[in-house]
Write a protein that holds these residues in place. Sequence first.
Motif, PDB file in Angstrom:
ATOM      1  N   LEU A 183       0.843  -1.189   0.000  1.00 10.80           N
ATOM      2  CA  LEU A 183       0.000   0.000   0.000  1.00 10.80           C
ATOM      3  C   LEU A 183       0.886   1.250   0.000  1.00 10.80           C
ATOM      4  O   LEU A 183       1.042   1.905   1.027  1.00 10.80           O
ATOM      5  CB  LEU A 183      -0.915  -0.018   1.238  1.00 10.80           C
ATOM      6  N   PRO A 184       1.478   1.579  -1.142  1.00  9.10           N
ATOM      7  CA  PRO A 184       2.368   2.741  -1.180  1.00  9.10           C
ATOM      8  C   PRO A 184       1.575   4.049  -1.106  1.00  9.10           C
ATOM      9  O   PRO A 184       0.733   4.312  -1.947  1.00  9.10           O
ATOM     10  CB  PRO A 184       3.088   2.595  -2.528  1.00  9.10           C
ATOM     11  N   LEU A 185       1.855   4.839  -0.084  1.00 10.94           N
ATOM     12  CA  LEU A 185       1.209   6.140   0.097  1.00 10.94           C
ATOM     13  C   LEU A 185       2.274   7.227   0.112  1.00 10.94           C
ATOM     14  O   LEU A 185       3.405   7.004   0.529  1.00 10.94           O
ATOM     15  CB  LEU A 185       0.431   6.185   1.418  1.00 10.94           C
ATOM     16  N   THR A 186       1.901   8.401  -0.323  1.00  5.34           N
ATOM     17  CA  THR A 186       2.792   9.557  -0.299  1.00  5.34           C
ATOM     18  C   THR A 186       2.116  10.672   0.475  1.00  5.34           C
ATOM     19  O   THR A 186       0.957  11.003   0.207  1.00  5.34           O
ATOM     20  CB  THR A 186       3.086  10.045  -1.734  1.00  5.34           C
ATOM     21  N   LYS A 187       2.843  11.244   1.432  1.00  2.00           N
ATOM     22  CA  LYS A 187       2.293  12.365   2.186  1.00  2.00           C
ATOM     23  C   LYS A 187       2.285  13.608   1.322  1.00  2.00           C
ATOM     24  O   LYS A 187       3.242  13.895   0.598  1.00  2.00           O
ATOM     25  CB  LYS A 187       3.139  12.644   3.436  1.00  2.00           C
ATOM     26  N   ILE A 188       1.199  14.340   1.407  1.00  2.00           N
ATOM     27  CA  ILE A 188       1.072  15.609   0.711  1.00  2.00           C
ATOM     28  C   ILE A 188       0.760  16.658   1.760  1.00  2.00           C
ATOM     29  O   ILE A 188      -0.167  16.501   2.549  1.00  2.00           O
ATOM     30  CB  ILE A 188      -0.051  15.569  -0.343  1.00  2.00           C
ATOM     31  N   TYR A 189       1.561  17.699   1.776  1.00  2.00           N
ATOM     32  CA  TYR A 189       1.352  18.778   2.744  1.00  2.00           C
ATOM     33  C   TYR A 189       0.589  19.900   2.062  1.00  2.00           C
ATOM     34  O   TYR A 189       0.948  20.342   0.985  1.00  2.00           O
ATOM     35  CB  TYR A 189       2.697  19.262   3.295  1.00  2.00           C
ATOM     36  N   TRP A 190      -0.460  20.349   2.706  1.00  2.00           N
ATOM     37  CA  TRP A 190      -1.341  21.361   2.167  1.00  2.00           C
ATOM     38  C   TRP A 190      -1.233  22.619   3.015  1.00  2.00           C
ATOM     39  O   TRP A 190      -1.393  22.547   4.229  1.00  2.00           O
ATOM     40  CB  TRP A 190      -2.768  20.821   2.203  1.00  2.00           C
ATOM     41  N   PRO A 191      -0.957  23.772   2.404  1.00  2.00           N
ATOM     42  CA  PRO A 191      -0.872  24.997   3.212  1.00  2.00           C
ATOM     43  C   PRO A 191      -2.222  25.351   3.834  1.00  2.00           C
ATOM     44  O   PRO A 191      -3.255  25.180   3.208  1.00  2.00           O
ATOM     45  CB  PRO A 191      -0.426  26.066   2.209  1.00  2.00           C
ATOM     46  N   VAL A 192      -2.159  25.875   5.025  1.00  2.00           N
ATOM     47  CA  VAL A 192      -3.390  26.212   5.727  1.00  2.00           C
ATOM     48  C   VAL A 192      -3.794  27.625   5.460  1.00  2.00           C
ATOM     49  O   VAL A 192      -3.061  28.519   5.382  1.00  2.00           O
ATOM     50  CB  VAL A 192      -3.230  26.006   7.250  1.00  2.00           C
TER      51      VAL A 192
END
Length: 119
Positions: free
Chosen positions: A110-119
Amino acid sequence: MISNQGFKLSNSGGKDIVASPDGLGFESPRILVEVKHRTEQMGSNEIRSFIGGLRSGDKGLYVSTGGFSKEARYEAERAKEPVMLMALNDLVYSIIEHYDEMDSKGKGLLPLTKIYWPV
């Protein structure tokens, strides 16, 4: 094998997963898991049947993509042995929460990639 806790999976004998420290289901704690892919909610009859297969000291986890009826949740809450019900959303959140602790084999499945979203 669930390497983080030292548990091994064994032939389930009717359950989808039986996890125990020895991999045979003889050592405690023994965790029995049932997984159902359904569009409709699981009812109390299915949960009662699952609970009936638990031995003293077992822990149960029932995963259903369709969720659970109010009556099914009641059955799990009043069970003698601990039973956790996990709907699809709960499963997704649990995977995300514990993903960093998964071993490389699990992450490979289950390859997942973190994505950071600006607040």
